[in-house]
Write an enzyme that holds these catalytic residues in place. Structure first.
Site, short mmCIF file in Angstrom:
data_model
loop_
_atom_site.label_atom_id
_atom_site.label_comp_id
_atom_site.label_asym_id
_atom_site.label_seq_id
_atom_site.Cartn_x
_atom_site.Cartn_y
_atom_site.Cartn_z
N HIS A 282 26.03 22.79 20.36
CA HIS A 282 26.01 21.44 20.54
C HIS A 282 25.70 20.63 19.08
O HIS A 282 25.37 19.40 19.19
CB HIS A 282 24.85 20.85 21.67
CG HIS A 282 23.58 21.38 21.05
ND1 HIS A 282 23.32 22.82 21.19
CD2 HIS A 282 22.47 20.83 21.07
CE1 HIS A 282 22.10 22.87 21.11
NE2 HIS A 282 21.63 21.81 20.75
N CYS A 283 25.50 21.45 18.11
CA CYS A 283 24.90 20.84 16.86
C CYS A 283 26.00 20.97 15.63
O CYS A 283 26.67 19.93 15.37
CB CYS A 283 23.67 21.46 16.38
SG CYS A 283 22.28 20.80 17.47
N ILE A 284 26.18 21.96 15.03
CA ILE A 284 26.87 22.07 13.76
C ILE A 284 28.32 22.02 14.23
O ILE A 284 28.77 21.24 13.06
CB ILE A 284 26.62 23.48 13.31
CG1 ILE A 284 25.38 23.94 13.14
CG2 ILE A 284 27.37 23.57 11.69
CD1 ILE A 284 24.96 25.22 12.66
#
Length: 453
Positions: A282-284
């Site tokens: 869900h981030c990078i």
């Protein structure tokens, strides 16, 4: 000015808030009880604060109240301890948000189908707060987003309540820095960046987080929002770089894993990053493109970010090409008609999160080429439904046994979970394509079966 102290209303609000924080009298409201919100709630409970944990998902609230976890790396015992201590109150009742002194927004910030920011969760959360906002409260967004979100989106929504930010209530931004599955760092050991546009609001936000961990104050909301993007863009660019180096070195007969292991012995000027089948989570895989979108609004380009995105997006296709080559060379077999087992559906090791997982792309591409594909993941018994990969919804992890493994022509290791017996995998199957170097420590007897990808 305040009649008794000579302080402005904002200064008086901040001073009262700081006193209550120091005395553990504040009620901390955590909105969104996923991978970010639940550990954050646990951290505040552990520091002696009362926590009002809100999520509209009744299943999560029921699990918390029963002392059961729904996140693999957070145990039942930890959830039970939170509830049993009497400081955690979990609810689906949004009207109770007025009881909290600090409201910490931990909601998803995905991309839409056009790779543009989807702030629908943030906006809905802000509107939910605005309907119940009262004087003296602090509202903090923790979700990753583009610089300007708090100022341009959240503040106008909250001020629609008739209260004024910086005077009647406070706004701050403090980006989450959770690393699911990393037992070395957690909510109480990772420093918290805190930004706000006025000194009084910044003091209030620092007062909330200081009992939890080290606080790193920055000058304003936009700067704090930029910090989180910078952290994730740094990782994206370096992961893309090492994947590109892998491709180049591969053509020269050089093992990228050996190169990185040797390079990381340098005690300065180098930080190891490792290749893989692509990016997920869900981030990078998402956050850097928030800046790409915002930069266009300012007439700027983010060429490094977009190039890095192109490199990592291409990796699942390269994995499938390696599988085809391995099957043809080692087994004289085509992908079409082959039985292939993808090992690991999660986007990273030792977690149960399959969001944006490159494994999903690998499964889809192998099926498009005519393969029969199953998966094994000890942490994901059933594949969740995702908008981008409806074809994977409902897939069930195979039962692990030598007999079940022997039915496949090839295994593709996409996630290097510690709970997988790689020696048993290599012993049972005729061919293993390893994208994570998970088989590096196996006995040399399996060398002829293993292809690195």
């Amino acid at each position: 000015m305040s009649a008794d102290t000579g302080a402005s209303p904002a200064e008086a609000m901040a001073a009262a808030f700081e006193r209550r924080a120091a005395d553990r009298e504040l009620v901390i409201g955590v909105i969104g009880l996923g991978y970010v919100g639940l550990p954050l709630a646990e951290g505040f409970v552990g520091r002696g604060f009362r926590v009002l944990a809100y999520d509209p998902d009744a299943a999560k609230i029921d699990s918390i109240r029963a002392g059961r976890t729904y996140i693999r790396h957070i145990s039942d015992e930890r959830v039970s301890a939170m509830v049993g201590g009497g400081l955690l109150d979990a609810t689906t009742d949004a009207d109770r948000l007025a009881e909290a002194d600090a409201l910490l927004m931990c909601v998803p910030t995905p991309l839409n189908v056009h790779r543009e920011p989807d702030l629908s969760y943030v906006e809905a959360c802000a509107r939910t707060i605005a309907e119940r906002l009262r004087p003296g409260q602090l509202v903090v967004l923790e979700s990753t987003t583009y610089p300007g979100t708090s100022e341009e989106l959240i503040r106008p929504i909250l001020e629609g309540s008739g209260l004024k930010a910086g005077i009647d209530f406070a706004i701050a931004y403090s980006p989450e820095r959770e690393d699911p599955g990393n037992i070395q760092f957690g909510a109480t050991s990772i420093p918290k960046v805190v930004g706000a546009d006025t000194e009084a609001e910044r003091r209030m936000a620092c007062a909330v987080y200081a009992p939890l961990t080290t606080v790193v104050p920055v000058s304003d909301l936009k700067t704090a929002e930029a910090v989180k993007l910078t952290e994730n863009i740094f990782r994206l660019v370096n992961i893309a770089l090492v994947n590109e180096l892998k491709v180049v070195f591969e053509s020269m007969g050089i093992d990228i894993w050996e190169v990185v292991d040797a390079a990381k012995t340098k005690p300065f000027g180098y930080m190891p990053f490792y290749p893989g089948p692509g990016l997920g989570g869900h981030c990078i895989a998402i956050d850097p493109f928030y800046l790409t979108w915002k930069a266009r609004a300012h007439g700027e380009q983010t060429r490094f970010i977009e190039l890095a995105g192109d490199v990592v997006t291409a990796m699942p296709k390269r994995v499938v090409e390696h599988v085809a080559e391995a099957l043809s060379t080692a087994r004289a077999k085509a992908v079409n008609g082959a039985r292939i087992l993808v090992v690991g559906l999660a986007y990273k090791k030792n977690v149960d999160d399959m969001r944006e997982s490159p494994s999903l792309h690998v499964i889809r591409m192998l099926r498009e080429r005519g393969a029969s594909v199953d998966y094994y993941d000890p942490h994901i018994p059933v594949a969740a439904d995702t908008p981008e990969h409806p074809e994977a919804a409902g897939m069930v992890s195979i039962a692990w046994s030598p007999e079940a493994l022997a039915a496949y022509d090839c295994a593709v290791i996409c996630t290097d979970h510690d709970a997988v017996d790689y020696a048993a995998l290599a012993a049972a199957l005729p061919l293993v394509v390893d994208t994570r170097n998970a088989t590096a420590r196996l006995d040399g007897a399996f060398a002829e079966k293993i292809w690195k990808a």
